[in-house]
Design an enzyme around this catalytic site. Structure first.
Site, PDB file in Angstrom:
ATOM      1  N   THR A   1      23.956  43.354  33.924  1.00 40.09           N
ATOM      2  CA  THR A   1      24.643  44.644  33.873  1.00 40.09           C
ATOM      3  C   THR A   1      26.129  44.414  34.140  1.00 40.09           C
ATOM      4  O   THR A   1      26.508  43.517  34.885  1.00 40.09           O
ATOM      5  CB  THR A   1      24.070  45.628  34.905  1.00 40.09           C
ATOM      6  OG1 THR A   1      24.261  45.110  36.225  1.00 40.09           O
ATOM      7  CG2 THR A   1      22.592  45.878  34.649  1.00 40.09           C
ATOM      8  N   GLY A   2      26.960  45.233  33.508  1.00 41.34           N
ATOM      9  CA  GLY A   2      28.395  44.994  33.620  1.00 41.34           C
ATOM     10  C   GLY A   2      28.762  43.638  33.058  1.00 41.34           C
ATOM     11  O   GLY A   2      29.586  42.914  33.625  1.00 41.34           O
ATOM     12  N   GLY A   3      28.166  43.293  31.923  1.00 43.41           N
ATOM     13  CA  GLY A   3      28.311  41.947  31.379  1.00 43.41           C
ATOM     14  C   GLY A   3      29.339  41.803  30.285  1.00 43.41           C
ATOM     15  O   GLY A   3      29.316  40.808  29.557  1.00 43.41           O
ATOM     16  N   THR A   4      30.242  42.768  30.156  1.00 44.93           N
ATOM     17  CA  THR A   4      31.204  42.717  29.053  1.00 44.93           C
ATOM     18  C   THR A   4      32.539  42.091  29.431  1.00 44.93           C
ATOM     19  O   THR A   4      33.409  41.922  28.573  1.00 44.93           O
ATOM     20  CB  THR A   4      31.469  44.126  28.497  1.00 44.93           C
ATOM     21  OG1 THR A   4      31.993  44.972  29.532  1.00 44.93           O
ATOM     22  CG2 THR A   4      30.179  44.736  27.946  1.00 44.93           C
ATOM     23  N   SER A   5      32.732  41.760  30.703  1.00 46.24           N
ATOM     24  CA  SER A   5      33.981  41.135  31.127  1.00 46.24           C
ATOM     25  C   SER A   5      33.769  40.422  32.450  1.00 46.24           C
ATOM     26  O   SER A   5      32.714  40.553  33.086  1.00 46.24           O
ATOM     27  CB  SER A   5      35.117  42.164  31.269  1.00 46.24           C
ATOM     28  OG  SER A   5      34.857  43.040  32.355  1.00 46.24           O
ATOM     29  N   GLY A   6      34.769  39.675  32.874  1.00 45.89           N
ATOM     30  CA  GLY A   6      34.784  39.078  34.198  1.00 45.89           C
ATOM     31  C   GLY A   6      33.590  38.199  34.508  1.00 45.89           C
ATOM     32  O   GLY A   6      33.141  37.388  33.693  1.00 45.89           O
TER      33      GLY A   6
ATOM     34  N   SER B   1      29.728  41.028  47.906  1.00 53.61           N
ATOM     35  CA  SER B   1      31.162  40.820  48.121  1.00 53.61           C
ATOM     36  C   SER B   1      31.397  40.083  49.426  1.00 53.61           C
ATOM     37  O   SER B   1      30.644  40.244  50.402  1.00 53.61           O
ATOM     38  CB  SER B   1      31.903  42.162  48.160  1.00 53.61           C
ATOM     39  OG  SER B   1      33.229  42.007  48.628  1.00 53.61           O
TER      40      SER B   1
ATOM     41  N   TYR C   1      33.919  50.432  49.756  1.00 57.60           N
ATOM     42  CA  TYR C   1      33.458  49.311  48.935  1.00 57.60           C
ATOM     43  C   TYR C   1      32.572  48.378  49.756  1.00 57.60           C
ATOM     44  O   TYR C   1      31.482  47.985  49.322  1.00 57.60           O
ATOM     45  CB  TYR C   1      34.675  48.567  48.391  1.00 57.60           C
ATOM     46  CG  TYR C   1      34.373  47.371  47.522  1.00 57.60           C
ATOM     47  CD1 TYR C   1      33.945  47.528  46.207  1.00 57.60           C
ATOM     48  CD2 TYR C   1      34.532  46.075  48.013  1.00 57.60           C
ATOM     49  CE1 TYR C   1      33.682  46.434  45.405  1.00 57.60           C
ATOM     50  CE2 TYR C   1      34.276  44.976  47.214  1.00 57.60           C
ATOM     51  CZ  TYR C   1      33.843  45.163  45.913  1.00 57.60           C
ATOM     52  OH  TYR C   1      33.584  44.067  45.127  1.00 57.60           O
TER      53      TYR C   1
ATOM     54  N   GLY D   1      30.446  38.905  34.926  1.00 59.21           N
ATOM     55  CA  GLY D   1      29.258  39.160  34.119  1.00 59.21           C
ATOM     56  C   GLY D   1      29.309  38.449  32.782  1.00 59.21           C
ATOM     57  O   GLY D   1      28.339  37.811  32.362  1.00 59.21           O
TER      58      GLY D   1
END
Length: 247
Positions: free
Chosen positions: A11-16, A136, A149, A18
């Protein structure tokens, strides 16, 4: 080639972190499904990753979209072997300035999203599979402008520990990672002034920002059979930020 014939969801695999993990898993033989919030971004990521990747629009905080995601994975692949619950958001403001909207968004993505991504993936996750949750470094060291956060990421890691116990009968391992200052689109080093960057790297024994690829290497290790006796742990990937003081 540790992941031949394996299927992984990021999940959230489109940048950074991920996307870097997706590249690493594809390179090691996996079929990878990456999610993002816009069609443009998931299409771009899928094109970069090649024929063994599928990009899908899915908001981790939207349970209907998660259901649709799991239905597609079941139809195309039949099962999952790896889940990297990576999608997250950050609110970096003083405690007194946090709004209800900030609170609701952070909880929705960083806690609710992680919780239900894993819950809904479980029927597809093969016995002996692996779950990795992106937490984190703020779990381990307080920072005055990261109150909200940090709280959400503490919840995410605690989920890893409790699920490690609950899913042990199925041989499913659950761990979290705690990245430090990683140069990503969410926190780009290039956007900082020289003074700001120096203040940050001055706290890190390694003397630099981490790379998304370095995080990806750790995630793929935890997801692999090489980490078969690592369960319920948090792997800190921070260049020494938490545990050592620079000379």
């Amino acid at each position: 080639m540790r992941f031949i014939d394996k299927t992984a969801l990021i999940t959230g695999g489109t940048s950074g972190m991920g996307l870097a993990t997706a590249h690493r898993l594809v390179a090691e033989g996996a079929h990878v499904i990456v999610t993002g919030r816009t069609q443009r971004r998931v299409d771009q990521a899928a094109a970069m990753l090649g024929p063994h990747a599928l990009g899908m629009v899915a908001d981790a905080a939207d349970l209907n979209q998660l259901d649709a995601l799991m239905d597609t994975i079941k139809t195309r692949h039949g099962r999952l072997d790896v889940v990297f619950a990576n999608a997250g958001v950050g609110t970096f403001v003083p405690f007194a300035d946090i709004t209800e909207a900030d609170f609701d968004q952070s909880i929705a993505v960083n806690v609710k999203g992680v919780f239900f991504t894993i819950q809904k993936a479980l029927p597809l996750l093969a016995d002996g599979g692996s779950i990795v949750i992106n937490a984190s470094w703020t779990l381990h060291r307080g920072n005055g402008i990261l109150t909200l956060y940090s709280a959400t990421k503490a919840a995410a890691h605690n989920l890893a520990r409790t699920l490690a116990a609950e899913l042990a009968p199925r041989g499913i391992r659950v761990n979290s990672i705690s990245p430090g200052y990683i140069d990503t689109p969410m926190y780009p080093a290039a956007a900082l002034s020289e003074t700001e960057a120096a203040a940050i790297t001055g706290r890190v024994v390694a003397g630099r920002f981490g790379l998304a690829e370095e995080v990806a290497a750790a995630v793929t290790f935890l997801a692999s059979s090489e980490a078969s006796y690592i369960n319920g742990q948090d792997l800190v990937i921070d260049g020494g930020l938490v545990t050592a003081i620079p000379a």
